[in-house]
Scaffold this motif. Structure first.
Motif, PDB file in Angstrom:
ATOM      1  N   ASP A  55      16.852  41.234  -6.206  1.00 25.68           N
ATOM      2  CA  ASP A  55      15.544  41.817  -6.520  1.00 25.68           C
ATOM      3  C   ASP A  55      15.714  43.092  -7.340  1.00 25.68           C
ATOM      4  O   ASP A  55      14.964  43.342  -8.289  1.00 25.68           O
ATOM      5  CB  ASP A  55      14.757  42.116  -5.246  1.00 25.68           C
ATOM      6  CG  ASP A  55      14.146  40.866  -4.631  1.00 25.68           C
ATOM      7  OD1 ASP A  55      14.111  39.825  -5.308  1.00 25.68           O
ATOM      8  OD2 ASP A  55      13.716  40.928  -3.460  1.00 25.68           O
ATOM      9  N   SER A  56      16.704  43.910  -6.977  1.00 22.02           N
ATOM     10  CA  SER A  56      16.905  45.175  -7.692  1.00 22.02           C
ATOM     11  C   SER A  56      17.314  44.953  -9.141  1.00 22.02           C
ATOM     12  O   SER A  56      17.046  45.792 -10.007  1.00 22.02           O
ATOM     13  CB  SER A  56      17.951  46.037  -6.974  1.00 22.02           C
ATOM     14  OG  SER A  56      19.220  45.418  -6.960  1.00 22.02           O
ATOM     15  N   CYS A  57      17.927  43.813  -9.433  1.00 17.96           N
ATOM     16  CA  CYS A  57      18.340  43.504 -10.814  1.00 17.96           C
ATOM     17  C   CYS A  57      17.165  43.134 -11.708  1.00 17.96           C
ATOM     18  O   CYS A  57      17.313  43.059 -12.934  1.00 17.96           O
ATOM     19  CB  CYS A  57      19.354  42.364 -10.816  1.00 17.96           C
ATOM     20  SG  CYS A  57      20.921  42.760 -10.010  1.00 17.96           S
ATOM     21  N   PHE A  58      16.022  42.868 -11.104  1.00 22.05           N
ATOM     22  CA  PHE A  58      14.821  42.508 -11.863  1.00 22.05           C
ATOM     23  C   PHE A  58      13.745  43.586 -11.772  1.00 22.05           C
ATOM     24  O   PHE A  58      12.586  43.322 -12.068  1.00 22.05           O
ATOM     25  CB  PHE A  58      14.272  41.168 -11.365  1.00 22.05           C
ATOM     26  CG  PHE A  58      15.113  39.987 -11.746  1.00 22.05           C
ATOM     27  CD1 PHE A  58      14.900  39.316 -12.939  1.00 22.05           C
ATOM     28  CD2 PHE A  58      16.133  39.545 -10.917  1.00 22.05           C
ATOM     29  CE1 PHE A  58      15.684  38.235 -13.296  1.00 22.05           C
ATOM     30  CE2 PHE A  58      16.919  38.454 -11.262  1.00 22.05           C
ATOM     31  CZ  PHE A  58      16.698  37.794 -12.462  1.00 22.05           C
ATOM     32  N   MET A  59      14.134  44.800 -11.375  1.00 21.56           N
ATOM     33  CA  MET A  59      13.205  45.926 -11.297  1.00 21.56           C
ATOM     34  C   MET A  59      13.632  46.949 -12.342  1.00 21.56           C
ATOM     35  O   MET A  59      14.602  47.686 -12.126  1.00 21.56           O
ATOM     36  CB  MET A  59      13.213  46.521  -9.889  1.00 21.56           C
ATOM     37  CG  MET A  59      12.801  45.507  -8.813  1.00 21.56           C
ATOM     38  SD  MET A  59      13.059  46.115  -7.116  1.00 21.56           S
ATOM     39  CE  MET A  59      11.810  47.406  -7.043  1.00 21.56           C
ATOM     40  N   PRO A  60      12.976  47.000 -13.508  1.00 21.92           N
ATOM     41  CA  PRO A  60      13.473  47.785 -14.647  1.00 21.92           C
ATOM     42  C   PRO A  60      13.811  49.233 -14.336  1.00 21.92           C
ATOM     43  O   PRO A  60      14.897  49.707 -14.709  1.00 21.92           O
ATOM     44  CB  PRO A  60      12.318  47.690 -15.654  1.00 21.92           C
ATOM     45  CG  PRO A  60      11.630  46.421 -15.323  1.00 21.92           C
ATOM     46  CD  PRO A  60      11.731  46.284 -13.837  1.00 21.92           C
ATOM     47  N   PHE A  82      23.578  47.545 -14.650  1.00 20.54           N
ATOM     48  CA  PHE A  82      23.543  47.091 -13.264  1.00 20.54           C
ATOM     49  C   PHE A  82      22.933  45.697 -13.225  1.00 20.54           C
ATOM     50  O   PHE A  82      21.785  45.488 -13.595  1.00 20.54           O
ATOM     51  CB  PHE A  82      22.732  48.050 -12.396  1.00 20.54           C
ATOM     52  CG  PHE A  82      22.641  47.606 -10.965  1.00 20.54           C
ATOM     53  CD1 PHE A  82      23.740  47.687 -10.132  1.00 20.54           C
ATOM     54  CD2 PHE A  82      21.454  47.083 -10.451  1.00 20.54           C
ATOM     55  CE1 PHE A  82      23.675  47.264  -8.811  1.00 20.54           C
ATOM     56  CE2 PHE A  82      21.373  46.666  -9.139  1.00 20.54           C
ATOM     57  CZ  PHE A  82      22.480  46.755  -8.311  1.00 20.54           C
ATOM     58  N   SER A  83      23.733  44.734 -12.805  1.00 22.09           N
ATOM     59  CA  SER A  83      23.290  43.349 -12.757  1.00 22.09           C
ATOM     60  C   SER A  83      24.269  42.596 -11.865  1.00 22.09           C
ATOM     61  O   SER A  83      25.070  43.194 -11.148  1.00 22.09           O
ATOM     62  CB  SER A  83      23.246  42.755 -14.174  1.00 22.09           C
ATOM     63  OG  SER A  83      22.657  41.475 -14.170  1.00 22.09           O
ATOM     64  N   ILE A 147      27.273  49.147 -21.878  1.00 19.58           N
ATOM     65  CA  ILE A 147      27.913  47.839 -21.887  1.00 19.58           C
ATOM     66  C   ILE A 147      27.044  46.844 -21.130  1.00 19.58           C
ATOM     67  O   ILE A 147      26.642  47.098 -19.992  1.00 19.58           O
ATOM     68  CB  ILE A 147      29.309  47.906 -21.231  1.00 19.58           C
ATOM     69  CG1 ILE A 147      30.183  48.978 -21.895  1.00 19.58           C
ATOM     70  CG2 ILE A 147      29.997  46.548 -21.280  1.00 19.58           C
ATOM     71  CD1 ILE A 147      31.453  49.293 -21.122  1.00 19.58           C
ATOM     72  N   GLY A 148      26.751  45.726 -21.762  1.00 15.35           N
ATOM     73  CA  GLY A 148      26.098  44.624 -21.073  1.00 15.35           C
ATOM     74  C   GLY A 148      27.141  43.615 -20.627  1.00 15.35           C
ATOM     75  O   GLY A 148      28.308  43.692 -21.012  1.00 15.35           O
ATOM     76  N   PHE A 149      26.737  42.652 -19.814  1.00 18.80           N
ATOM     77  CA  PHE A 149      27.739  41.667 -19.383  1.00 18.80           C
ATOM     78  C   PHE A 149      27.082  40.386 -18.899  1.00 18.80           C
ATOM     79  O   PHE A 149      25.875  40.307 -18.657  1.00 18.80           O
ATOM     80  CB  PHE A 149      28.644  42.236 -18.292  1.00 18.80           C
ATOM     81  CG  PHE A 149      28.040  42.269 -16.907  1.00 18.80           C
ATOM     82  CD1 PHE A 149      28.227  41.218 -16.023  1.00 18.80           C
ATOM     83  CD2 PHE A 149      27.303  43.351 -16.474  1.00 18.80           C
ATOM     84  CE1 PHE A 149      27.689  41.239 -14.751  1.00 18.80           C
ATOM     85  CE2 PHE A 149      26.767  43.399 -15.203  1.00 18.80           C
ATOM     86  CZ  PHE A 149      26.962  42.332 -14.337  1.00 18.80           C
TER      87      PHE A 149
END
Length: 359
Positions: A55-60, A82-83, A147-149
């Motif tokens: 859920d936290s990964c989808f809360m901008p 953060f993902s 950095i994205g991943f």
């Protein structure tokens, strides 16, 4: 494909090290840590109280806050979004949850041809992630990269086939060897989801990306080359036009470094089991010299500053020897895997200062 949001970082130690072809030299050895945003930080635990990991990964606003916390505290040279590696699966419509103490668990495992053909593919934007990146970029200064991943297809396939984490990946390997056509179909269905998720991040303005193949170290080189490498190579090719540094990393992949480097990344992550100069030789023999990333054992952060200083010096010396020998093009300091959850936050801050030559 180059987004309007892309920043022009002209004095970023991380990017200077990751892009030696630009002719820039970093002012100091850049450092960031995998899992630098997470349970090692009290502010992270407070921010995520009562909120599930996915859920936290989808809360901008929350994912931006968590991404920025280690930058503020530790003064690292790059933030990592953060993902979680299963976020693109969830975004595509796969029913998955992260179970505390266990990891990602699927509602139903993918075992049959019908299962594979019905696997959802991410074919749309993920606005929550894009908005989170926008919030992050508003705070980051022009020296700190973002950095994205994404998780690599083998690792995601294993979670899907096993139904969750596995110690031996026996069902995954059974499909790979016993039903190779079905295996490649599964990998081909995962690839557009991974590429799509990376492009969401690229279009939102990330400065670099990393492909994590967490479980690749369980494979032989033969199996990696035949069942995994073509798909990882395809992913790197699909995002090449973005013009940002691409990092490839796996755990326990010392014997696979040459093969993994053939996938096409500019930077190769090395875990702590292989000295950097030796890793550089393996990479160069297969694909030519790359920028190295790594590779302090995460457990060393518990041993005190003097031990950390000695290990940092050793690793920097190995990287320098590789560059002198022409087998490496640069060095980005990192751990050989992620920050352990119970690592004292102060030890991480002190390690960064040591790596920067400030302590």
């Amino acid at each position: 494909m180059v987004p309007m949001a892309r920043r022009n970082l002209v004095d970023s130690p991380f990017l200077d090290a990751a892009c030696p072809q630009m002719g820039r030299t970093p002012s100091h050895t850049p450092v960031w840590f995998m899992r630098q945003a997470g349970r090692s930080l009290p502010e992270y635990r407070k921010a995520r109280e009562g909120i599930s990991m996915l859920d936290s990964c989808f809360m901008p606003e929350l994912l931006a806050e968590i991404t920025l916390q280690p930058v503020r505290r530790h003064k690292v040279d790059a933030a990592i979004l953060f993902s979680d590696i299963v976020v693109p699966l969830k975004a595509a419509g796969v029913k998955v949850e992260i179970v505390p103490g266990r990891g990602p668990v699927m509602d139903a495992a993918i075992r049959t041809k019908e299962d594979v053909l019905n696997l959802p593919i991410l074919d749309h934007d993920v606005p929550e992630v894009a908005q989170g990146i926008s919030h992050i970029l508003e705070e980051l200064n022009d020296r700190t990269a973002l950095i994205g991943f994404a998780g690599a297809p083998f690792t995601l396939a294993s979670y899907l086939v096993e139904g969750g984490p596995s110690k031996n990946h026996q069902r995954t390997k059974a499909m790979m060897h016993g039903e190779p056509e079905l295996w490649h179909t599964l990998m081909e269905r995962l690839t557009p989801t991974i590429v799509g998720f990376l492009k969401v991040q690229i279009n939102a303005g990330i400065d670099a990306l990393q492909l994590f193949d967490s479980w690749a170290g369980f494979l032989t080189e033969h199996d990696y080359r035949n069942y995994v490498l073509p798909h990882s190579k395809h992913i790197f090719q699909e995002v090449e036009a973005a013009g940002i540094p691409r990092i490839h990393f796996g755990v326990g992949t010392g014997e696979l470094l040459g093969a993994m480097s053939e996938a096409g990344s500019e930077v190769m992550g090395v875990d702590w089991r292989v000295p950097l100069d030796r890793a550089a030789e393996r990479i160069t023999r297969a694909a030519g010299p790359r920028v190295l990333q790594g590779n302090l054992d995460p457990a060393i952060l518990f041993a005190g500053p003097q031990v950390v200083r000695e290990e940092v010096t050793r690793i920097k010396d190995e990287a320098a020897a590789a560059q002198l020998a022409g087998t490496a093009r640069g060095h980005i300091f990192n751990l050989g895997h992620g920050v352990l959850p119970d690592t004292p936050a102060e030890a991480i801050t002190e390690a960064v200062a040591i790596i920067h030559g400030e302590a």
